[in-house]
Structures are given as structure tokens and as C-alpha cells.
Design an enzyme around this catalytic site. Structure first.
Site, PDB file in Angstrom:
ATOM      1  CD  GLU A 135     -16.879  27.369 -39.126  1.00 17.27           C
ATOM      2  OE1 GLU A 135     -16.440  27.377 -37.971  1.00 17.27           O
ATOM      3  OE2 GLU A 135     -17.376  26.350 -39.657  1.00 17.27           O
TER       4      GLU A 135
ATOM      5  CB  CYS B  36     -15.840  25.026 -34.817  1.00 16.71           C
ATOM      6  SG  CYS B  36     -16.166  23.248 -34.917  1.00 16.71           S
TER       7      CYS B  36
ATOM      8  CG  ASN C   3     -21.454  24.250 -34.676  1.00 19.11           C
ATOM      9  OD1 ASN C   3     -21.958  24.026 -35.777  1.00 19.11           O
ATOM     10  ND2 ASN C   3     -20.198  23.933 -34.398  1.00 19.11           N
ATOM     11  CD  GLU C   4     -20.116  20.139 -36.031  1.00 21.80           C
ATOM     12  OE1 GLU C   4     -19.020  20.041 -35.464  1.00 21.80           O
ATOM     13  OE2 GLU C   4     -20.235  20.174 -37.261  1.00 21.80           O
TER      14      GLU C   4
END
Length: 843
Positions: free
Chosen positions: A56, A259, A389-390
């Protein structure tokens, strides 16, 4: 990756046995422990893709990091949206005194490309006017003497007869290191390129762009790239950093992030099509971590890098919604999760399908042809696709995810779609994520979370009970967060213990990746990380070596592994325990506190008065109306009672009522002489859930699973906690809420082991993890495996539990390799605080 508004913790389980020791003396005073590790012969197939990496763009991992571009803000696209302190000329500065006949501006009319709207304009009115701008790079420009650097820029003459343009590399003192001149400027955007060859090293050089004739020049995309990139790829990776990553031998690479993928708002979602094609036509955007993404490191480069290091690509696309913690950075107005408008979702779904075609389609297909135009006619063999994602598991998320999932499975059933269960390993999103995965029969889910090292050790059975009829698991992000977020040996060993469990459950837990991967010194936003670096040096953490050893010594078959321990301590002796009553920003009443040991009631207090046996730690406590009252807002407010206990355990009963406040009750128990204790946090985390927490060495971690629940005001609750030799059970109003395996009065010493076989070589590989502070004499019984070779490679990581490999300092813990003889029954001394790999070579 958890965004900058929330932090969570996580850990997983493995087969383990806690070695009982004398609590009063502690681990250091009992070096007599011995262990036996028995390996069975019934092999179970496990995933060959078990250990991978998660990339990331956080901590300047891409621009200024792995992406080899040396010019910062090369296209003048920086803005306050990236960082409040930035503008279009950030990282650039004018050289020499300013003049009324010269000017430097950033403009946007007739740009080089619509995705790259800003460019530099240099204006000079008189002959002899010199304009020079210096770029500082990413904390300096590192140069290696004798290496070649590709320099390029786009320019156009806007008026007059300006030029030529000179580009030079210089030291901070102004001494020239190398220079090139571009003349005959065109009236339309034209690319000018050449080479610079500095003769000497300089880790902190500058790049200067100059012109000295009247006229107006527009300049964009000023680039300096080392020719010596990883695999000599143009627009490629920083060689030394890429090599350290490649040395991990990852089976897959998840990209472009966590994120970062779903973005800080719909407009900030990571759209893969914006990241391919000529770099000057890519659409840069702000980074959710508050800097800038040039997209020079884009999807083509990610796919190429995966191929170059022999790893499978695992791209993650947004699930049609942005991060639930999105907020307007400039005016701090929260946004929350938002979804792509449903009328636009068919177009977005097609974008996802186009990605698969870009990766796998033939050159005759639309997007396969674009891949071929980039220099790669062969497919990239995409097998996995992460979606989301999450994300908060909301109706908006479910509706959009289902559209993407159905379309992908209809057209590409060969691709495994990986969903998400939110940002933690428990709680509402976790539970709702699993329910949703069950409902749509999802192939795989991505679990995330970060916990303390103790959590990993305390929850070592996590995946043993996962149903094989449900979605398989990808552990997309995990790391042990020790005190001060250090990359200690303690944290690395807890991750190693966890990975032995992942190997054992590798038939269902198919993929795993530590997070984050990279962190640049001076630009670190999140710790811990796997690899630390600056412009010239790289420091692998101890955790890095754990990941590497599991990867290069992996296998495709797991052999059943049993650990048993014997030792000579007086484990049945008396022990001083304590119970604690408390609140957190709440007021409460307690009554009828009773401790039963066996059939004997050893303590009973109905609070006719406040006994001197109670020790007031914090808060405001008093007895009124036959109950114990706590009336302050302290966090926490605690009162404590000590009593003798033995290994057989006890039962604690009491009644409690919340009078007012934000949360519920805290009930402490299972204390040790080492100032460790547990407490049951009822109505914690904003009165949303219940959990058992263990406090040890100044930190806390959740033991077992959390349970959703809240504590109402002005009603009595019946609380019962059973502390047995090997488990803890917690009841609320006679309902069992938690049932956790836990070694009461056990020592902190733990062993974990896993044995795998590598079919390609025939080697048998045994991994052993110990957090003991003394060596453990261990018998390894391999007799059931039949014929084995008589030599083994032994690799050991060991040292002080607090040891760290700090950047800029000599490494404290690195793998030590030796060759030993091996036999069906082998005596091995397992060092203190260690991870040992025994690779037994096939005969």
C-alpha cells in the site's frame, strides 16, 4: 490498512501448550522445562500460495520509495488537497534573486493532457535574464557515481524564441555533477530526453532546470530516472528495495493497497484505468494518507513486478463504495461511506470486467491489446481479485458488491473473488460480513486486524474451528503491535507462532500477508512495518525474517504436530490473586460479591460497610443503602480485593447496576504475582460489546472473541466468572457469554510448532517458536515419517525479547544458519525467545 481515523487490533490461533511454572518466581527462575514434539505421518494438502505481501502506498512506499522516480512533484500537480502545506510548486524553489523582468507561474490552459492539467511557465523579458528552478527530490536526490540517469521533460515555446533548456545535477553547494541542454524548442508539446552521468556519489543532490533567453516556456513532467532499475525496467522500481522485497519469495502481491483502494470519498477511489498508459496521461490524485500519488507506479507496473518476482497478482478494486471513514480533508467535514450512484454501477462493473481482460485477455481483445501496447502481449494470469477493503457492511455495500460478484463469476468463473469482513476480527462488520459471504456463497473473505503479541499467543486456536463449508480465508492484513509499536523480537515471535497455525489450517486459510510492507524514514505514518528505508539504506525488521523464513521454507502438505511439556516447578502452590470492581466513565453499584473455591465460600461481602480488605485504586467509592457505589467519571475507577488461590481456580459472583455514564462495568480477576490480570469489560467500547481483556507488561489485549451487547442503566445484572485450571467462563444473567481456553496460574512460556512437507524437494520442514526466557530441551520425534535424510539445515532467530533492528544501527537479530545431523528421534535445545526452522533434507 486501517485509515487515519481508526486503529484496530487482531490475532489468530494455533495449536499450543502453555508450560505451567511457579508464578511467584516467574519464568527466569525455572530453567528445567523440557518438551516433546511429535510429528505424525497423515499429510494434509495446504495452500501453496500461503505467504504473500501486501503493498500500500503509505509511509511514502511508492512515490519516493519503491517507484524509482527521483523528481518530486514532477508534473506540478501537488495541491492543498494533498497536504494543507502544499501548492503546485512544492519541492521546487527558485535559484538566485527574483527580477521584475522574470516570473515563474503554474498554469492550466492547453495542458499536456487533460489528466495532467498543470504545468510550469517560465517568462523572461530581457536578454541575459536567467531563470532557474531547483528540485529537492524526495528528501534529496541520491546519485551513484558512474551510473546513468535518464532525464526527460515536456516543453513548448509559448512566445518569443526562448531556450535552450538546461538540466543539471548539482551538489547542495552548487557544484555541478552532470548537465544536458535541450534546444530548438517546438511551439507544441514535445518530449525532450537524454542522459546524465554523475562521476561521484552524492546522497543529497539537486536537479536544476534553467533557461536564459527572452520568451515564455511551458514545462511539464520533469523526470529523472536511474537506468539501473529492478530488472532494468523503464518506469520501474528502485532496484535495491525491490530486491529486498523479492527476497521474501512471496507467492502473491496484493495491490494497490487497503484504504488507498477504496479511497477518501467516491472521487478518490483508486480507478485502475487512470494508472495505465503513458505516464504523462495518467490521472494523479491525492493519497488518503495525506500526500500525493503520481500513478507512475500503476497497474501495468504492479503486474510486471509480480511477474518479475514470481508472485501471483492480487489486485483489489473498490466495491462501489468509499471508505466509511472518509472526510473532507480541507474543511474537516465528515463524509462517511458513500456509494457510486446505482445508475452508474453497470459502467463500474464493466470497469472491473475490463481489468480481468487487461490481465488475461488475448491481444485481439480491447484491453488485452492495451496490455500488449505497454510491452506485454502475454497474459498476466490473474487468479485472484479482491473486491472492497474493510468496508462497513451496509445495504449500499451489499448491493454493489453483489453486482460485481455476480458479473465476475458469470463471465470469469475461473477467478476467485475475495470479499471483506470489515476492519477487525470481531464486531458488527465482521459478523455481518460473514453472514453476507454465506448468503452469496462467496469463495473467499479477507480478514484484517492488529493485536498485541499476547493476543496472538492467547488466541492460538482461532482457525481450528472454522467450518470448511464456509468461505475460505485470506488474512490480508495483520501484525503484532507491541509497546510503542516497536518491531520487537517479541512481536515477531508471536507472528511466527500465528503462522504455524496458518500452516496447520492451510487447507482453509489460503493466503496471508503482513501489513504494512514499507516505511520511509522521516515519512512514517504507521508502525510497525516490515521494511524500513531511506534514500540509500534499507533495514529489514525482525518480522521481515519471520515472513521470509516461512515463505522460503513453506510446503504444500501439513503433517500433524503435537507439543507436550514437562517441568519440575511446584505448580500447585498457593498464589495471591485479586478481584477488581470498576467502571470506565460511568457510575455504578455493586453488591453480593462472593468467591467460591471448591465447595467453600471464601469471601462474601454484601456491603453493610466498606471493609478495609478493599484497596481503593482510583475513583470515588462508598457504601450506601447496602451497596458499593462508584460515583466518579475516572477511566478507570477501580477497587481491589486480594485473596489466596490455588491452581484449581474459583468462581466469582456479584450483582452490578449502572447508574449513569457512557459504558458498563469492569470486573477484574485472575491476577498474578507479575502484575498480570484479566478483566471482563461489560458494555465497553461505547457500550457496544463485551470482551475479556488481559493486562500484562503495561499493555492490554483481548482474549477470545468479543460479543455484541450493551449495559442498560438502572437494572441489576447477575455476573458470574468461573476461573478453572484451563479455561475461563463468563456468564451474564445466567447466559454464557465467553468460554475461553486459558491456563490459570500458568507461566508465560509457550511453544508452538508446525511441520510441513515440500513435494518438489521431498524435504520435511519443522518450525518451532518459543517465548521462554530460557532454553528448552526438546525431543523431536519424527519416527512415524519413515525414511528421512540424515542432515538438516537449521535456521534460528533469537535474542532479547525487546530487541529491534533499528534503522541506521547494527542489526540485533538476524537468522543464523547451520547444518546438523538428524535422526528419527532427535534432542534439540530450543533457544530462549526463538524461532527455529529445521529443514530435513530428503534422502
Amino acid at each position: 490498512m486501517k485509515n487515519n481515523f481508526q486503529r484496530f487490533t487482531f490475532a489468530l490461533g494455533i495449536l499450543f501448550l502453555v508450560i505451567p511454572e511457579t508464578n511467584v518466581l516467574g519464568d527466569d527462575h525455572n530453567p528445567q522445562s523440557t518438551a516433546t514434539i511429535l510429528v505424525g505421518s497423515e499429510a494434509k494438502a495446504i495452500s501453496a500460495d500461503l505467504i504473500g505481501i501486501f503493498f500500500e502506498d503509505i509511509n511514502y512506499a511508492a512515490d519516493g520509495g519503491l517507484y524509482a522516480e527521483l523528481v518530486q512533484n514532477r508534473s506540478f500537480e501537488y495541491s492543498r488537497g494533498d497536504n494543507r502545506a502544499w501548492d503546485s510548486l512544492t519541492a521546487w524553489s527558485r535559484v538566485g534573486p527574483e527580477s521584475t523582468s522574470t516570473s515563474v507561474t503554474v498554469e492550466s490552459r492547453e495542458p499536456l493532457h487533460e489528466n495532467n492539467p498543470h504545468y510550469l511557465v517560465l517568462r523572461a523579458e530581457r536578454e541575459g535574464d536567467q531563470l532557474s528552478l531547483r528540485n529537492e527530490g524526495f528528501d534529496g536526490i541520491p546519485l551513484v557515481g558512474g551510473d546513468t540517469y535518464n532525464v526527460s521533460l515536456f516543453a513548448r515555446a509559448m512566445s518569443g524564441t526562448p531556450g535552450p533548456i538546461t538540466v543539471r545535477l548539482e551538489r547542495v553547494t552548487g557544484e555541478k555533477l552532470s548537465e544536458i541542454t535541450f534546444d530548438k524548442l517546438s511551439g507544441s508539446w514535445t518530449k525532450y530526453a537524454g542522459k546524465l552521468l554523475p562521476a561521484i556519489d552524492d546522497s543529497n543532490a539537486r536537479l536544476v532546470v534553467s533557461t536564459a533567453r527572452p520568451g515564455v516556456i511551458a514545462i511539464d513532467m520533469v523526470s529523472l530516472f536511474p537506468q539501473n532499475t529492478f530488472k532494468s525496467r523503464p518506469n520501474g522500481m528502485r532496484r535495491d528495495l525491490a530486491e529486498v522485497i523479492a527476497d521474501l519469495k512471496p507467492r502473491f502481491v496484493r495491490f494497490p493497497g487497503g484504504c488507498v483502494a477504496h479511497g477518501d470519498g467516491i472521487e478518490n477511489m483508486y480507478r485502475w484505468k487512470d494508472t495505465i498508459g503513458p505516464v504523462e496521461q495518467r490521472k494523479a490524485q491525492r493519497n488518503i494518507w495525506r500526500y500525493h500519488q503520481t500513478m507512475g507506479l500503476g497497474y501495468f507496473e504492479y503486474f510486471q513486478f509480480c511477474e518479475d518476482i514470481g508472485a501471483k497478482p492480487l489486485p483489489v478494486v473498490p466495491a462501489g463504495v468509499c471508505c466509511q471513514n472518509a472526510g473532507n480533508y480541507l474543511n474537516l467535514v465528515p463524509k462517511g461511506q458513500r456509494g457510486i450512484p446505482m445508475q452508474l454501477m453497470p459502467e463500474y462493473v464493466q470497469e472491473v470486467l475490463d481489468l480481468i481482460e487487461y490481465a488475461n485477455g488475448p491481444v485481439t481483445s480491447t484491453w488485452g491489446a492495451k496490455r500488449a501496447e505497454a510491452g506485454h502481449p502475454e497474459p498476466f494470469h490473474l487468479e485472484y481479485l479482491g473486491v472492497g477493503n474493510e468496508d462497513e457492511i451496509t445495504p449500499a455495500f451489499k448491493e454493489r458488491f453483489a453486482m460485481i460478484h455476480e458479473a465476475v463469476k458469470a463471465k470469469h468463473p475461473e477467478v476467485t473473488v475475495i470479499g471483506t469482513t470489515g476492519p477487525a476480527t470481531d464486531g458488527r462488520d465482521y459478523e455481518e460480513g460473514w453472514k453476507f459471504a454465506d448468503a452469496i456463497k462467496l469463495e473467499m473473505v479477507d480478514e484484517h486486524g492488529y493485536k498485541t503479541p499476547d493476543w496472538f499467543w492467547d488466541n492460538l486456536q482461532r482457525f481450528d474451528g472454522y467450518s470448511r463449508d464456509r468461505s475460505q480465508v485470506y488474512l490480508g492484513e495483520y501484525a503484532a503491535h507491541d509497546r510503542d509499536r516497536g518491531n520487537t523480537l517479541r512481536s515477531a515471535l508471536s507472528e511466527a507462532a500465528y503462522l504455524t497455525a496458518i500452516e496447520r489450517n492451510g487447507d482453509h486459510v489460503r493466503l496471508s500477508s503482513y501489513a504494512p510492507l514499507l516505511s520511509k524514514q522521516g515519512r512514517t505514518q504507521w508502525r510497525p512495518d516490515l521494511i524500513y528505508f531511506d534514500n540509500v539504506a534499507i533495514t529489514p525488521s525482525i518480522n521481515y525474517y519471520v515472513q521470509r523464513l516461512f515463505s522460503i521454507h513453506g510446503g504444500d502438505q501439513h503433517l500433524p504436530t503435537t507439543v507436550s511439556v514437562e517441568q519440575n516447578s511446584n505448580e500447585q502452590g498457593a498464589h495471591l490473586d485479586s478481584i477488581r470492581l470498576g467502571t470506565w466513565n460511568s457510575q455504578a453499584k455493586f453488591d453480593d460479591v462472593r468467591i467460591t473455591q471448591g465447595t467453600d465460600v471464601t469471601f462474601n461481602d454484601s456491603f453493610d460497610q466498606l471493609s478495609s480488605d478493599w484497596n481503593l485504586n482510583s475513583g470515588q467509592w462508598k457504601v450506601a443503602d447496602g451497596a458499593l457505589l462508584q460515583t466518579s467519571d475516572e477511566q478507570p475507577a477501580v477497587i481491589q480485593y486480594g485473596f489466596p488461590a490455588d491452581r484449581s481456580g474459583y468462581t466469582l459472583r456479584l450483582r452490578a447496576m449502572k447508574s449513569s455514564g457512557a459504558e458498563g462495568f469492569l470486573v477484574g480477576f485472575a491476577a498474578t504475582a507479575n502484575n498480570e490480570y484479566m478483566w471482563w469489560n461489560l458494555g465497553g467500547w461505547g457500550n457496544t460489546m463485551h470482551a475479556i481483556e488481559r493486562f500484562r507488561e503495561g499493555g492490554s489485549s483481548i482474549v477470545g472473541s468479543t460479543a455484541q451487547g450493551r449495559i442498560e442503566s438502572n437494572r441489576w445484572y447477575d455476573i458470574m466468572i468461573k476461573v478453572a485450571k484451563d479455561r475461563i467462563q463468563c456468564y451474564l444473567d445466567s447466559r454464557l457469554v465467553h468460554d475461553v481456553a486459558y491456563e490459570y496460574m500458568g507461566a508465560t512460556l509457550q511453544l508452538a510448532a508446525s511441520c510441513v512437507r515440500e513435494s518438489s524437494s521431498g524435504d520435511t520442514i519443522l518450525k518451532i517458536v518459543s517465548n521462554a526466557s530460557h532454553p528448552v530441551n526438546t525431543t523431536i520425534d519424527l519416527s512415524s515419517l519413515g525414511s528421512l535424510g540424515d542432515l538438516a539445515t537449521k535456521v534460528v532467530l533469537s535474542g532479547y525479547a525487546d530487541a529491534e533492528n533499528r534503522h541506521g544501527e547494527p542489526a540485533q537479530v538476524v537468522p543464523v544458519t547451520s547444518t546438523i545431523s538428524i535422526s528419527p528421534t532427535q534432542q534439540v535445545e530450543i533457544p530462549a525467545n526463538s524461532f527455529t526452522v529445521l529443514r530435513i533434507h530428503a534422502p
